[in-house]
Design a protein around this motif. Structure first.
Motif, PDB file in Angstrom:
ATOM      1  N   VAL A 335       2.901  -7.693  -7.356  1.00 30.46           N
ATOM      2  CA  VAL A 335       2.536  -7.576  -5.781  1.00 30.46           C
ATOM      3  C   VAL A 335       3.232  -6.483  -5.279  1.00 30.46           C
ATOM      4  O   VAL A 335       4.390  -6.238  -5.609  1.00 30.46           O
ATOM      5  CB  VAL A 335       3.240  -8.807  -5.198  1.00 30.46           C
ATOM      6  CG1 VAL A 335       4.675  -8.955  -5.302  1.00 30.46           C
ATOM      7  CG2 VAL A 335       2.806  -8.818  -3.707  1.00 30.46           C
ATOM      8  N   PHE A 336       2.375  -5.647  -4.395  1.00 33.54           N
ATOM      9  CA  PHE A 336       2.980  -4.265  -4.015  1.00 33.54           C
ATOM     10  C   PHE A 336       2.595  -4.122  -2.567  1.00 33.54           C
ATOM     11  O   PHE A 336       3.394  -3.924  -1.647  1.00 33.54           O
ATOM     12  CB  PHE A 336       2.425  -3.083  -4.715  1.00 33.54           C
ATOM     13  CG  PHE A 336       2.587  -1.913  -4.071  1.00 33.54           C
ATOM     14  CD1 PHE A 336       3.823  -1.148  -4.208  1.00 33.54           C
ATOM     15  CD2 PHE A 336       1.554  -1.185  -3.555  1.00 33.54           C
ATOM     16  CE1 PHE A 336       4.145  -0.025  -3.462  1.00 33.54           C
ATOM     17  CE2 PHE A 336       1.956  -0.133  -2.836  1.00 33.54           C
ATOM     18  CZ  PHE A 336       2.976   0.744  -2.966  1.00 33.54           C
ATOM     19  N   ASP A 337       1.301  -4.359  -2.141  1.00 33.76           N
ATOM     20  CA  ASP A 337       0.807  -3.959  -0.616  1.00 33.76           C
ATOM     21  C   ASP A 337       1.764  -4.636   0.215  1.00 33.76           C
ATOM     22  O   ASP A 337       1.926  -4.241   1.355  1.00 33.76           O
ATOM     23  CB  ASP A 337      -0.616  -4.242  -0.703  1.00 33.76           C
ATOM     24  CG  ASP A 337      -1.040  -5.500  -1.390  1.00 33.76           C
ATOM     25  OD1 ASP A 337      -0.265  -6.226  -1.782  1.00 33.76           O
ATOM     26  OD2 ASP A 337      -2.458  -5.575  -1.355  1.00 33.76           O
ATOM     27  N   GLN A 338       1.701  -6.054   0.239  1.00 34.37           N
ATOM     28  CA  GLN A 338       2.413  -6.709   1.244  1.00 34.37           C
ATOM     29  C   GLN A 338       3.948  -6.290   1.342  1.00 34.37           C
ATOM     30  O   GLN A 338       4.441  -6.265   2.618  1.00 34.37           O
ATOM     31  CB  GLN A 338       2.431  -8.207   1.078  1.00 34.37           C
ATOM     32  CG  GLN A 338       0.777  -8.863   1.338  1.00 34.37           C
ATOM     33  CD  GLN A 338       0.383  -8.942  -0.336  1.00 34.37           C
ATOM     34  OE1 GLN A 338       0.610  -8.363  -1.210  1.00 34.37           O
ATOM     35  NE2 GLN A 338      -0.533  -9.766  -0.251  1.00 34.37           N
ATOM     36  N   ILE A 339       4.539  -6.137   0.340  1.00 35.09           N
ATOM     37  CA  ILE A 339       5.890  -5.632   0.245  1.00 35.09           C
ATOM     38  C   ILE A 339       6.216  -4.240   0.874  1.00 35.09           C
ATOM     39  O   ILE A 339       6.814  -4.161   1.669  1.00 35.09           O
ATOM     40  CB  ILE A 339       6.479  -5.702  -1.253  1.00 35.09           C
ATOM     41  CG1 ILE A 339       6.217  -6.899  -1.600  1.00 35.09           C
ATOM     42  CG2 ILE A 339       7.872  -5.226  -1.113  1.00 35.09           C
ATOM     43  CD1 ILE A 339       7.127  -8.027  -1.184  1.00 35.09           C
ATOM     44  N   TYR A 340       4.988  -3.362   0.447  1.00 33.71           N
ATOM     45  CA  TYR A 340       5.154  -2.011   1.096  1.00 33.71           C
ATOM     46  C   TYR A 340       5.029  -2.148   2.616  1.00 33.71           C
ATOM     47  O   TYR A 340       5.555  -1.297   3.432  1.00 33.71           O
ATOM     48  CB  TYR A 340       3.866  -1.257   0.686  1.00 33.71           C
ATOM     49  CG  TYR A 340       3.849   0.130   1.006  1.00 33.71           C
ATOM     50  CD1 TYR A 340       4.567   1.301   0.730  1.00 33.71           C
ATOM     51  CD2 TYR A 340       2.677   0.477   1.975  1.00 33.71           C
ATOM     52  CE1 TYR A 340       4.443   2.373   1.132  1.00 33.71           C
ATOM     53  CE2 TYR A 340       2.469   1.654   2.325  1.00 33.71           C
ATOM     54  CZ  TYR A 340       3.321   2.651   2.163  1.00 33.71           C
ATOM     55  OH  TYR A 340       3.231   3.938   2.640  1.00 33.71           O
ATOM     56  N   PHE A 341       3.930  -3.035   3.192  1.00 36.91           N
ATOM     57  CA  PHE A 341       3.737  -2.872   4.569  1.00 36.91           C
ATOM     58  C   PHE A 341       4.840  -3.783   5.382  1.00 36.91           C
ATOM     59  O   PHE A 341       5.027  -3.422   6.660  1.00 36.91           O
ATOM     60  CB  PHE A 341       2.272  -3.325   4.918  1.00 36.91           C
ATOM     61  CG  PHE A 341       1.216  -2.765   4.506  1.00 36.91           C
ATOM     62  CD1 PHE A 341       1.046  -1.497   5.327  1.00 36.91           C
ATOM     63  CD2 PHE A 341       0.661  -2.892   3.503  1.00 36.91           C
ATOM     64  CE1 PHE A 341       0.139  -0.608   4.886  1.00 36.91           C
ATOM     65  CE2 PHE A 341      -0.868  -2.212   3.175  1.00 36.91           C
ATOM     66  CZ  PHE A 341      -1.037  -0.903   4.029  1.00 36.91           C
ATOM     67  N   LEU A 342       5.400  -4.786   5.029  1.00 40.22           N
ATOM     68  CA  LEU A 342       6.205  -5.542   5.718  1.00 40.22           C
ATOM     69  C   LEU A 342       7.667  -5.917   5.555  1.00 40.22           C
ATOM     70  O   LEU A 342       8.703  -5.938   6.035  1.00 40.22           O
ATOM     71  CB  LEU A 342       5.779  -7.199   5.558  1.00 40.22           C
ATOM     72  CG  LEU A 342       4.126  -7.413   5.709  1.00 40.22           C
ATOM     73  CD1 LEU A 342       3.801  -8.560   5.448  1.00 40.22           C
ATOM     74  CD2 LEU A 342       3.951  -7.021   7.274  1.00 40.22           C
ATOM     75  N   VAL A 343       8.073  -5.242   4.061  1.00 39.51           N
ATOM     76  CA  VAL A 343       9.457  -5.334   3.794  1.00 39.51           C
ATOM     77  C   VAL A 343      10.342  -4.113   4.551  1.00 39.51           C
ATOM     78  O   VAL A 343       9.789  -2.981   4.286  1.00 39.51           O
ATOM     79  CB  VAL A 343       9.763  -5.334   2.329  1.00 39.51           C
ATOM     80  CG1 VAL A 343      11.138  -5.161   2.014  1.00 39.51           C
ATOM     81  CG2 VAL A 343       9.389  -6.861   1.808  1.00 39.51           C
TER      82      VAL A 343
END
Length: 394
Positions: A335-343
């Motif tokens: 998992v990358f995209d949600q972490i990139y946008f939200l974390v």
């Protein structure tokens, strides 16, 4: 006859390989080669910015004017020795050409750089207006020019892997990815089964519900992240609903994405919601392959809906459950995209995002490749374990 048959088969094989060539080449270039490249770079100190240092185009006249303080038009008024007195080849290459040199490269430049030829060409106006650094160094390093034509990363062996196991952020990011998989995969699998059973029922408007369930799967991950960023913000919709329901009990708005203890779980909820509909399709296909006669026989024997679901539906969906669990685990570990946008903090990053930061923010591509190799090994191990379970059960 045998010769003709063999000739025909050979031609047939050649034609088949020619038709398959685009796919084979694509797999080799975009799948196989990157894997071997990652293994190679994991054993080096490869740095992306350093890899391009010999490809930059420079203006040698401008570089020499900056280094010597002498304008091109005035160079003929100075003797060769006058200019060479203030010329330092190492500083010229590093500061004026913008090429970062290691100690061995500095020594080569100091000993073998043809300063006299360069200054002579400068005085006589024989330098090109623009030239690549690699071509410039070939021209004035001569026998050693090949060492400056292409970046070769330094081989460090297993040093990157030793550094990984001393890196606290590696353990944090790896644990976050593992926890993410441990929670998301079972819940999204169960939810996907329930949605598939609901979508498979013969009720009015079931087509609409299928489309609604599957809609998040075809929506851009970036768009979904932006929507959930608004939902999870302190003045967002979620907090407004919770304040309206529980404000009288002292509930205060929470900034979900900036709270380290909550942020990762908030993203898990988003991922479960957005992927359950995608895996629903897999289970829906499996449900439609189950003969209706089995359910009819169970009803005759007095089985209720829960018993039929537990004793018939789930066992017969086992191949789909294993497939979904494997694919879900691979997706969650990467998992990358949600972490990139939200974390917003390093305490909630996953291993894929940590690989990205090392490669493209810290410029440590070799170290990032070593992290990628470890992630590859973990995912491969988990997949083989799940594959082994399949063989034991069938």
């Amino acid at each position: 006859m045998k010769g003709l048959r063999l000739k025909y088969r050979t031609k047939e094989a050649i034609v088949g390989y020619l038709f398959a060539a685009p796919v084979i080449i694509s797999v080799l270039v975009f799948a196989i080669y990157p894997i071997f490249a990652a293994f190679y770079y994991s054993l080096t100190d490869y740095q992306p910015l350093e890899a391009r240092k010999f490809l930059y185009v420079v203006d040698p006249y401008e570089a020499l004017e900056l280094h010597t303080g002498i304008l091109r038009e005035e160079a003929k008024n100075y003797t060769l020795d006058d200019i060479l007195q203030n010329f330092d080849p190492v500083q010229f290459v590093q500061l004026d050409l913008g090429v970062n040199l290691d100690d061995s490269e500095k020594e080569l430049v100091r000993q073998y750089f043809d300063s006299a030829s360069l200054v002579s060409d400068f005085r006589e106006g024989k330098l090109p207006k623009q030239i690549k650094v690699s071509d410039f160094m070939k021209r004035y390093m001569r026998d050693f020019g090949h060492k400056f034509s292409k970046y070769v990363p330094k081989f460090v062996g297993l040093q990157n892997f030793r550094d990984i196991f001393k890196d606290k952020l590696f353990y944090t990011s790896f644990w976050n990815a593992f926890l993410y998989s441990l929670i998301v995969v079972p819940i999204q699998t169960l939810l996907a089964i329930i949605l598939a059973v609901a979508a498979n029922s013969k009720i009015k408007g079931v087509g609409f519900f299928k489309a609604v369930f599957f809609l998040p799967a075809i929506t851009s991950s970036a768009a979904l992240s932006m929507v959930f960023m608004l939902l999870y913000s302190k003045p967002g919709v979620l907090n407004k609903i919770l304040v309206a329901l529980f404000g009288r009990f002292g509930f205060q708005p929470i900034d979900y994405l900036n709270e380290p203890g909550i942020a990762l779980f908030a993203i898990m909820a988003m991922n479960i919601w957005s992927t359950a509909g995608y895996f629903m399709v897999t289970f829906l296909a499996g449900l439609q392959d189950i003969p209706s006669s089995i359910y009819e026989a169970a009803k005759i024997d007095g089985a209720n809906s829960f018993q039929m679901f537990w004793k018939i539906t789930l066992p017969l969906l086992r191949p789909q459950i294993v497939f979904v669990s494997i694919m879900g685990t691979i997706g969650c570990m990467q998992v990358f995209d949600q972490i990139y946008f939200l974390v917003r903090n390093l305490r909630n990053i996953t291993i894929s995002y940590y690989i990205y930061k090392n490669a493209f923010e810290y410029g440590k591509m070799g170290y990032a490749s070593a992290l990628a190799v470890i992630l590859f090994a973990v995912i491969l191990t988990l997949s083989l374990i799940q594959r082994r379970i399949i063989n034991e059960q069938y």
